[in-house]
Design a protein around this motif. Structure first.
Motif, short mmCIF file in Angstrom:
data_model
loop_
_atom_site.label_atom_id
_atom_site.label_comp_id
_atom_site.label_asym_id
_atom_site.label_seq_id
_atom_site.Cartn_x
_atom_site.Cartn_y
_atom_site.Cartn_z
N LEU A 197 0.81 -1.22 0.00
CA LEU A 197 0.00 0.00 0.00
C LEU A 197 0.84 1.28 0.00
O LEU A 197 0.59 2.18 -0.81
CB LEU A 197 -0.96 -0.01 1.20
CG LEU A 197 -1.85 1.23 1.33
CD1 LEU A 197 -2.82 1.32 0.16
CD2 LEU A 197 -2.60 1.21 2.66
N PRO A 198 1.85 1.44 0.88
CA PRO A 198 2.62 2.70 0.87
C PRO A 198 3.27 3.00 -0.48
O PRO A 198 3.28 4.16 -0.92
CB PRO A 198 3.67 2.49 1.97
CG PRO A 198 3.09 1.45 2.85
CD PRO A 198 2.32 0.53 1.95
N ALA A 199 3.81 1.98 -1.14
CA ALA A 199 4.45 2.22 -2.44
C ALA A 199 3.44 2.65 -3.49
O ALA A 199 3.75 3.45 -4.37
CB ALA A 199 5.19 0.96 -2.89
N THR A 200 2.23 2.14 -3.39
CA THR A 200 1.22 2.46 -4.40
C THR A 200 0.68 3.87 -4.22
O THR A 200 0.49 4.59 -5.21
CB THR A 200 0.07 1.44 -4.33
OG1 THR A 200 0.58 0.13 -4.50
CG2 THR A 200 -0.97 1.72 -5.41
N ILE A 201 0.42 4.29 -2.99
CA ILE A 201 -0.17 5.62 -2.76
C ILE A 201 0.90 6.66 -2.40
O ILE A 201 0.57 7.79 -2.04
CB ILE A 201 -1.24 5.57 -1.68
CG1 ILE A 201 -0.64 5.19 -0.32
CG2 ILE A 201 -2.37 4.61 -2.07
CD1 ILE A 201 -1.62 5.27 0.84
N GLN A 202 2.18 6.26 -2.47
CA GLN A 202 3.30 7.16 -2.17
C GLN A 202 3.21 7.72 -0.75
O GLN A 202 3.44 8.90 -0.51
CB GLN A 202 3.35 8.31 -3.17
CG GLN A 202 3.62 7.88 -4.61
CD GLN A 202 5.02 7.32 -4.77
OE1 GLN A 202 6.00 8.02 -4.62
NE2 GLN A 202 5.11 6.04 -5.08
N ALA A 203 2.88 6.85 0.20
CA ALA A 203 2.84 7.25 1.60
C ALA A 203 4.21 7.08 2.23
O ALA A 203 4.97 6.18 1.86
CB ALA A 203 1.81 6.41 2.36
N ARG A 204 4.53 7.94 3.16
CA ARG A 204 5.81 7.84 3.86
C ARG A 204 5.56 7.52 5.34
O ARG A 204 4.54 7.89 5.90
CB ARG A 204 6.62 9.13 3.73
CG ARG A 204 5.99 10.34 4.37
CD ARG A 204 6.87 11.58 4.29
NE ARG A 204 6.25 12.71 4.97
CZ ARG A 204 6.39 12.94 6.27
NH1 ARG A 204 7.11 12.13 7.02
NH2 ARG A 204 5.80 13.99 6.82
N ILE A 205 6.52 6.86 5.94
CA ILE A 205 6.43 6.50 7.35
C ILE A 205 7.03 7.63 8.17
O ILE A 205 8.20 7.96 8.02
CB ILE A 205 7.16 5.18 7.64
CG1 ILE A 205 6.64 4.06 6.74
CG2 ILE A 205 7.02 4.80 9.10
CD1 ILE A 205 5.19 3.73 6.95
N ARG A 206 6.22 8.24 9.03
CA ARG A 206 6.72 9.33 9.86
C ARG A 206 7.46 8.82 11.08
O ARG A 206 8.44 9.42 11.54
CB ARG A 206 5.55 10.22 10.31
CG ARG A 206 5.97 11.54 10.91
CD ARG A 206 4.77 12.31 11.40
NE ARG A 206 4.23 11.77 12.64
CZ ARG A 206 3.02 12.01 13.13
NH1 ARG A 206 2.18 12.75 12.42
NH2 ARG A 206 2.62 11.49 14.26
N SER A 207 7.01 7.70 11.63
CA SER A 207 7.64 7.14 12.81
C SER A 207 7.42 5.63 12.79
O SER A 207 6.39 5.14 12.33
CB SER A 207 7.04 7.75 14.08
OG SER A 207 7.66 7.22 15.24
#
Length: 386
Positions: free
Chosen positions: A122-132
């Motif tokens: 999911l993160p790679a698809t929606i370009q989400a980044r991990i804040r912590s």
């Protein structure tokens, strides 16, 4: 007469009247510099804009099941795998609403947040980044672990993940350990307001049936409309009308159309500047012929042919225009590089306009020198010396 001799004769007028030569080439320089700047800056700005918007996910489509279709038609469990077979699709993932209540602990009321089953990609698809913390892994997605969206984290009071004991939240009647917090995802606000559980853990711990609720599809930007046209039929071949697919970003298309229109306008203005510069070169060459009548007459008397006289003044005209073109290209490149660096934009110099400007300078030099060189060649030695 050799080309070297012809070049020396052409430079003679430039060296003897440097001020006039500089002013004559100024118009050409302004035209070339304007052409490079007005194509390079919009192209660099557009590249920066596309990078920023692409990072947000403007090339992402969302597909959901129609809520008012009877009988209900949930998305098939194999929807993600089927969508990945579409040629221009570069990534696909899914989330599913588990319909479980989310609470900070057993003593608090429901937070109103959504508990979503999420896939590892999911993160790679929606370009989400991990804040912590970290995203779910092949190991943690099978255990009661959860990643919080940015809004969900603030609402639950989990703003950071300290070392040591990790905070926990309650989903349904089970405790889940928080292993990560996402940064904001502006184009997918539902993710911000959700807590994300691994797909297998949602099945085993929350009674999830395995049917996705929302599909996120990332594709090649130029083919996004084509992907949208076939997405519903690919997800549900039997009932494509039961699938709703979002439209691509209209803002990006409007921005590109606006920048293209302005580029055409500025290119037209640069063309006008080139023409005006050419007229300046032509005027300088005509005056130069009138002032150098005695020189022309002396050369004719010493045996110079009309072709050699034409070549001399035509070469001088091309030198003036060419020098202006080189100066303009350097000025335009310097301005574009400086402004792009100041704005932190990627540097883009369209090769077409730059090459067209250089060729245009030579053509203008030839055209500007045709009449003066023909007029100089027609002078007889007697008329030129008298």
């Amino acid at each position: 007469m050799s080309p070297v001799d012809l070049l020396g004769l052409g430079l003679l007028g430039v060296r003897t009247r440097p001020g006039r030569a500089a002013l004559s080439g100024l118009g050409i320089a302004i035209g070339i510099a304007t052409m490079i700047v007005v194509t390079g800056l919009p192209a660099s700005g557009q590249a920066a804009l596309v990078e920023r918007l692409s990072a947000l996910g403007t090339n992402t489509l969302q597909a959901t099941a129609q809520p008012d279709v009877q009988p209900p038609a949930p998305l098939p469990e194999s929807a993600v795998e089927m969508v990945r077979r579409i040629g221009p699709v570069t990534g696909a993932s899914a989330v599913a609403n588990t319909h479980a209540a989310v609470r900070r602990n057993e003593r608090t009321a429901s937070s109103g947040l959504t508990a979503l089953a999420a896939r590892l990609d999911l993160p790679a698809t929606i370009q989400a980044r991990i804040r912590s913390g970290a995203w779910l892994t092949a190991a943690t997605e099978r255990f009661p672990a959860v990643v919080l969206g940015s809004v969900a984290a603030a609402r639950l009071g989990v703003t950071d993940l300290p070392r040591g004991a990790a905070p926990q939240v309650v989903i349904g009647d089970r405790r889940f350990t928080v292993v990560g917090i996402l940064g904001p995802t502006p184009l997918t606000p539902d993710i911000d307001r959700s807590v994300l559980v691994g797909w297998p853990a949602a099945k085993s711990e929350l009674g999830f049936d395995g049917h996705p609720t929302v599909l996120y599809v990332r594709g090649e930007e130029a083919q996004l409309e084509a992907v949208r046209d076939v997405l519903a039929e690919t997800i549900s071949p039997e009932r494509p009308g039961a699938v709703t697919v979002t439209r691509p970003s209209d803002a990006l298309a409007a921005k590109r159309a606006t920048e293209s229109s302005f580029s055409v306008l500025f290119l037209a203005l640069a063309g006008v500047a080139l023409v005006i510069g050419g007229l300046g070169v032509a005027n300088t060459m005509v005056v130069s012929v009138l002032e150098r009548r005695s020189e022309i007459g002396l050369r004719r008397a010493l045996g110079a042919t009309r072709g050699q006289i034409r070549g001399q003044f035509l070469t001088e005209s091309v030198i003036l225009a060419g020098a202006g073109g080189v100066a303009g290209a350097g000025l335009g490149l310097a301005a574009t590089v400086g402004y792009a660096a100041w704005q932190n934009w990627p540097l883009v110099i369209p090769a077409g306009p730059a090459g067209l400007g250089a060729a245009g300078a030579v053509v203008i030099g030839v055209l500007a020198g045709v009449y003066p060189c023909v007029r100089a060649a027609r002078l007889t030695p007697r008329a030129a010396i008298s």
